[in-house]
Design a protein around this motif. Structure first.
Motif, PDB file in Angstrom:
ATOM      1  N   GLU A 113      19.867 -17.090   3.855  1.00 32.27           N
ATOM      2  CA  GLU A 113      18.581 -17.765   3.760  1.00 32.27           C
ATOM      3  C   GLU A 113      18.190 -17.913   2.277  1.00 32.27           C
ATOM      4  OE1 GLU A 113      16.940 -19.117   6.245  1.00 32.27           O
ATOM      5  OE2 GLU A 113      15.434 -19.844   4.818  1.00 32.27           O
ATOM      6  N   ALA A 114      18.434 -16.886   1.518  1.00 31.26           N
ATOM      7  CA  ALA A 114      18.098 -16.927   0.087  1.00 31.26           C
ATOM      8  C   ALA A 114      18.872 -18.046  -0.594  1.00 31.26           C
ATOM      9  CB  ALA A 114      18.409 -15.587  -0.563  1.00 31.26           C
ATOM     10  N   ILE A 146      11.031 -14.965  -1.586  1.00 26.11           N
ATOM     11  CA  ILE A 146      11.687 -14.643  -0.319  1.00 26.11           C
ATOM     12  C   ILE A 146      11.400 -13.192   0.042  1.00 26.11           C
ATOM     13  CG2 ILE A 146      13.889 -13.895  -1.329  1.00 26.11           C
ATOM     14  CD1 ILE A 146      15.138 -15.606   1.094  1.00 26.11           C
ATOM     15  N   GLN A 147      11.344 -12.901   1.334  1.00 27.32           N
ATOM     16  CA  GLN A 147      11.104 -11.536   1.791  1.00 27.32           C
ATOM     17  C   GLN A 147      12.385 -10.705   1.705  1.00 27.32           C
ATOM     18  OE1 GLN A 147       8.218  -9.943   2.874  1.00 27.32           O
ATOM     19  NE2 GLN A 147       7.225 -11.761   1.993  1.00 27.32           N
ATOM     20  N   SER A 148      12.218  -9.435   1.386  1.00 25.01           N
ATOM     21  CA  SER A 148      13.395  -8.571   1.212  1.00 25.01           C
ATOM     22  C   SER A 148      14.209  -8.421   2.498  1.00 25.01           C
ATOM     23  CB  SER A 148      12.966  -7.198   0.695  1.00 25.01           C
ATOM     24  OG  SER A 148      12.079  -6.593   1.605  1.00 25.01           O
ATOM     25  N   ASP A 149      13.576  -8.697   3.632  1.00 30.07           N
ATOM     26  CA  ASP A 149      14.250  -8.586   4.919  1.00 30.07           C
ATOM     27  C   ASP A 149      15.120  -9.792   5.265  1.00 30.07           C
ATOM     28  OD1 ASP A 149      13.445  -6.199   5.619  1.00 30.07           O
ATOM     29  OD2 ASP A 149      12.116  -6.787   7.244  1.00 30.07           O
ATOM     30  N   GLU A 150      14.913 -10.887   4.557  1.00 29.09           N
ATOM     31  CA  GLU A 150      15.638 -12.113   4.902  1.00 29.09           C
ATOM     32  C   GLU A 150      17.132 -11.965   4.582  1.00 29.09           C
ATOM     33  OE1 GLU A 150      14.836 -14.857   6.316  1.00 29.09           O
ATOM     34  OE2 GLU A 150      12.651 -15.002   6.261  1.00 29.09           O
ATOM     35  N   SER A 151      17.923 -12.853   5.197  1.00 30.55           N
ATOM     36  CA  SER A 151      19.358 -12.783   4.949  1.00 30.55           C
ATOM     37  C   SER A 151      19.704 -13.418   3.613  1.00 30.55           C
ATOM     38  CB  SER A 151      20.105 -13.520   6.061  1.00 30.55           C
ATOM     39  OG  SER A 151      19.870 -14.903   5.954  1.00 30.55           O
ATOM     40  N   ARG A 206      21.043  -8.262   4.195  1.00 24.23           N
ATOM     41  CA  ARG A 206      19.665  -8.479   3.768  1.00 24.23           C
ATOM     42  C   ARG A 206      19.585  -8.646   2.259  1.00 24.23           C
ATOM     43  NH1 ARG A 206      17.226  -7.247   8.504  1.00 24.23           N
ATOM     44  NH2 ARG A 206      18.204  -5.559   9.660  1.00 24.23           N
ATOM     45  N   VAL A 207      18.626  -9.475   1.868  1.00 19.52           N
ATOM     46  CA  VAL A 207      18.452  -9.761   0.451  1.00 19.52           C
ATOM     47  C   VAL A 207      18.304  -8.483  -0.369  1.00 19.52           C
ATOM     48  CG1 VAL A 207      16.845 -10.736  -1.218  1.00 19.52           C
ATOM     49  CG2 VAL A 207      17.484 -12.048   0.792  1.00 19.52           C
ATOM     50  N   THR A 249      17.511 -21.395   0.360  1.00 22.88           N
ATOM     51  CA  THR A 249      16.234 -21.633  -0.324  1.00 22.88           C
ATOM     52  C   THR A 249      16.470 -22.090  -1.758  1.00 22.88           C
ATOM     53  OG1 THR A 249      15.295 -19.876   1.024  1.00 22.88           O
ATOM     54  CG2 THR A 249      14.004 -20.590  -0.867  1.00 22.88           C
TER      55      THR A 249
END
Lengths: 240, 631
Positions: free
Chosen positions: B250-251, B242-247, B149-150, B254
């Motif tokens: 994904e970051a 980006i949401q802190s829950d994203e991988s 997670r990010v 993006t």
């Protein structure tokens, strides 16, 4: 030598004051507040509902400074429930000074959107009415609240409360060790909130947020009772 | 979330098993916490009393006890207790006493039950061993950008200023805070609108944009804009977040998609950090194993020795990339073997071909494929039985010397115990080796046991491998049918006990004493390797690698259910801690050792290590029952 008045006379005084206020107050909110019976001073600590209270203010003098936020955290001797607490930013009349902003990090634009104190004062009193209030350093919360009631309604609002700083002073600034230190001109131990907490093994929290400080005060009080008193201690013994 | 709850949340989220929870679940826990306080020496839980909450130690320390009143464990800040009671009939199993003034966060049973629906949490709170398992499994996946997670890569809160602040003031704050970006915010009045979040003090803010070092260069300095202008004018109001829950993956996508290098990270709508592309690159760094091939192109000892910095750098990269201990052990061992092969080749070039067939073998960690970054050399020569000392020994003596000196030049120190082919005793024909092994197994005295422990991890590195295989076969068939030998090995394997664990900045001994450092090799790795070796010998395993030995042990079904798994995870974890420690020392130009200081290990790792020690200790306690000793 100066002799401290006895705790019994403190209790008597509060009981007298309560009876007098219940009759005298004309403001309906204060009337309701004072018509609630005063907690029996003989009630043991274990049966009391407490409420830790903390104000952040624009300065130290209630005549010129104002409340900018308050935090409340309910608790009993058994446990503290932070998420049942309450936090409110209020809009003071005067301008925020730069120093006070730096101190508690509440900025112009934050208070701009907040309600003024008179809009939430009745709600605050409502929350205080059936609990024993616990503060750290009564000379902020007590006069500021009293001054606010006086300003808006022309009547006084005082009630017995517990001051964890006074308790700390009672235990830390007495006895031969303290007197020796004093005689030697040494600094007495600090009884500020964070320093006091450290003596009880309590963690360091980020200070100067009213609700964090209220929670910190509640924890300190539990620690003080655990170390110096007992669940059966009568509440009146700790009134200020 | 309000400030005081964030105080609680921040602490919880740093410690297992809460560090693995989804944000939402964590918020749920925090919102239901009750705080309690116990002064030193007071009883927190009594055996058999009903239990309604999981306790988390926010500050202070407690002791838990066995039924018989014996110390079971000492727990400190960040530890939990009560989970076993909650899982079983809601009664306290291990009494708990405060040994210091202790502040506890109580998580009610209803929430605890909900948390147990979460696999990693359930694994953690169930019987010991599984907590380790989840960590080890996690570290296997650790490097996977798809699942990380990010928020894991975020190390600090973002710097935020109001858009009305001057450009110069913003730049000053960035300098003061040593950050290369600042988030721009403005007061908001409507909660449910885009980009609006509640600040620490309850006020509403809208996230308006971000200004970076580059912006200050291109839009201010290069454009000659006055620095007393409001910083808000540098942002066009568009902001990708980006949401802190994203991988992490994904970051990264993006960033690539939008040609940007920084991403503000939000928890719900509140900014919690700024992720920089370099954070991801740093995280993802690949290990380079081209090294082994590089070794074979070197033509002198001196050339080979120049590879030392590269080998060490590769080790650090492997550790940093989150590889598991087995992977690192394999990689470092294959580097070590390649180096040794190349040294032998170079020696043969010089000395000419060997007069008779032989095999160079290694022992210890290199034989087990479990080498870390440094090791001393443990090697020996098995010669063909046609060996005639008068005619042949001079050659092998020279060969051994060249290899040994070469290894030393490459950072593999001479073996202090003399386990090297330069030593005549360990440069023998196969028949003599068989006699050695025969004696050691048939009549184990302390000296022979010591030899067995060293030599019974053995592997060919160069030459006629059948010579070494012959010895491996012999050990596998003989040892298992010799209960006296196994009993002696078992007893030997219980000599070095792991400590109880860590407590604060000390290593806790089982008798309550405390030390500053622990020798992780002597007190952790060696004991568990020893235990595994005994079982491996008992089941006739020919595997040398501890993990492979464990597989054979599993197949033979000689241990209680679950025990092999526990050993596996404990081994992995202890080895990893040692490697991380050594990587840290390498990175900081310190001498490499095995002395672990508890204060240098993070909380989660300490919990796991503590548990790993307990696994080893239990495994040692089991040995005498399985392999009784008869003098």
């Amino acid at each position: 030598m100066f002799k401290k008045r006895s705790q019994q006379s403190v209790i008597d005084e509060w009981q007298r004051y309560q009876a007098q206020q219940a009759k005298a107050c004309r403001n309906p909110i204060l009337q309701r507040f004072y018509q609630m019976p005063l907690t029996d001073p003989e009630v043991p600590l274990s049966e009391v509902s407490f409420l830790a209270l903390d104000f952040e203010t624009t300065g130290l003098d209630p005549r010129y400074n104002e409340i900018v936020s308050f935090g409340l955290v309910p608790f009993t001797l058994r446990s503290i429930r932070p998420s049942d607490g309450y936090y409110q930013v209020v809009k003071p009349k005067c301008n925020l000074s730069e120093e006070s902003i730096a101190f508690h990090r509440i900025t112009h634009s934050q208070v701009a959107t907040a309600p003024p104190l008179e809009k939430v004062l009745d709600e605050l009193l409502e929350r205080l009415s059936d609990c024993i209030v616990v503060v750290h350093y009564q000379h902020i919360e007590r006069p500021f609240l009293d001054m606010a009631c006086h300003k808006f309604w022309g009547e006084h609002c005082l009630f017995p409360l517990i001051d964890t700083m006074a308790i700390e002073a009672r235990w830390e600034r007495r006895g031969w060790k303290h007197q020796l230190k004093e005689a030697l001109g040494l600094q007495p131990v600090s009884i500020r909130l964070d320093n006091s907490r450290q003596r009880y093994g309590l963690p360091t929290y980020s200070a100067h947020h009213a609700k964090v400080d209220a929670m910190a005060t509640a924890e300190l009080f539990l620690a003080q009772v655990a170390r110096h008193y007992s669940p059966t201690t009568a509440i009146g013994q700790l009134w200020e | 979330m309000e400030a005081e709850l964030r105080e609680i949340r921040d602490h919880l989220s740093q410690n297992p098993p809460f560090d693995k929870l989804l944000d939402e679940l964590l918020d749920d826990v925090v919102g239901n916490i009750e705080i309690t306080y116990f002064k030193a020496d007071s009883i927190i839980l009594e055996r058999g009393q009903p239990i309604h909450a999981l306790s988390y130690i926010r500050s202070g320390a407690v002791e838990t006890y066995h039924y018989n009143g014996e110390l079971y464990n000492r727990l400190e800040e960040g530890d939990i207790f009560g989970q076993l009671g909650l899982l079983r009939q809601g009664k306290v199993r291990f009494p708990v006493k405060a040994i210091e003034d202790t502040l506890l966060y109580q998580i009610p049973k209803t929430i605890f039950d909900r948390l147990c629906d979460n696999d990693s949490f359930a694994d953690f709170v169930e019987l010991s061993g599984s907590r380790l398992k989840s960590t080890v499994d996690e570290s296997l996946r650790e490097n996977d950008l798809m699942t990380t997670r990010v928020r894991k890569l975020i190390s600090r809160l973002p710097l935020m200023v109001e858009i009305t602040v001057s450009i110069q003031e913003a730049a000053r704050l960035m300098t003061e805070n040593v950050v290369s970006s600042v988030l721009l915010i403005e007061p908001a009045d409507e909660e449910d609108s885009d980009g609006v979040f509640r600040g620490d003090e309850g006020g509403l803010w809208r996230l308006k944009g971000m200004v970076t070092d580059e912006d200050l260069r291109s839009q201010v300095v290069a454009a000659g804009v006055k620095t007393d202008r409001p910083v808000g004018q540098l942002s066009d109001g568009r902001l990708i977040t980006i949401q802190s829950d994203e991988s992490v993956n994904e970051a990264m996508l993006t960033m690539l998609r939008n040609h940007i290098q920084r991403l503000p990270v939000l928890h719900r709508r509140r900014p919690v950090g700024v992720l920089h592309l370099s954070d991801i690159v740093r995280y993802e760094t690949n290990s380079s194993l081209y090294l082994a091939s590089n070794i074979f192109s070197r033509n002198s000892v001196r050339d080979l020795s120049r590879l030392i910095p590269e080998i060490r750098a590769a080790f650090i990269r492997l550790v940093d990339a989150g590889s598991n201990a087995k992977m690192i052990g394999d990689a470092m061992s294959s580097i070590g073997r390649s180096l040794m092969r190349r040294l032998i080749e170079l020696a043969e070039d010089e000395l000419g071909p060997a007069p008779i067939p032989y095999c160079f073998m290694v022992h210890g960690s290199l034989a087990r494929h479990e080498q870390s970054v440094i090791t001393d050399q443990d090697n020996a020569l098995v010669l063909h039985d046609s060996f005639d000392p008068q005619h042949h020994d001079e050659y092998f003596k020279m060969l051994a010397k060249k290899v040994s000196d070469g290894l030393d030049a490459c950072g593999y120190e001479y073996c202090k115990g003399g386990i090297m082919a330069t030593n005549e005793q360990w440069r023998q024909p196969l028949a003599q080796w068989r006699r050695y092994f025969d004696e050691w197994i048939a009549d184990p005295d302390p000296q022979r046991l010591l030899h067995s422990c060293i030599f019974f991890d053995l592997d060919a590195v160069y030459g006629e491998e059948y010579l070494v295989e012959n010895l491996q076969d012999m050990i596998a068939t003989k040892a298992r049918y010799n209960p006296r030998f196994l009993g002696a090995m078992a007893r030997n394997a219980s000599n070095r006990r792991p400590p109880l664990g860590f407590f604060r900045t000390f290593v806790m001994e089982t008798d309550g004493r405390q030390h500053k450092v622990i020798n992780i090799k002597g007190r952790g790795l060696a004991p568990i390797t020893d235990v595994i070796r005994v079982h491996a010998l008992a089941v006739g395993s020919k595997a040398q690698n501890s993990a492979e030995r464990l597989r054979d042990i599993e197949h033979a079904n000689i241990l209680p259910a679950g025990q092999v798994d526990k050993l596996q995870y404990a081994l992995e974890f202890i080895a990893l801690v040692r490697m991380r420690h050594q990587a840290f020392e390498l990175r900081n130009d310190q001498a490499i050792d095995n002395a672990i200081e508890p204060e240098n290990i993070d909380t989660a790792e300490r919990h796991n290590l503590k548990e790993a020690f307990q696994v080893v200790n239990n495994a040692q306690n089991f040995l005498p029952y399985r392999y009784p000793y008869s003098a």
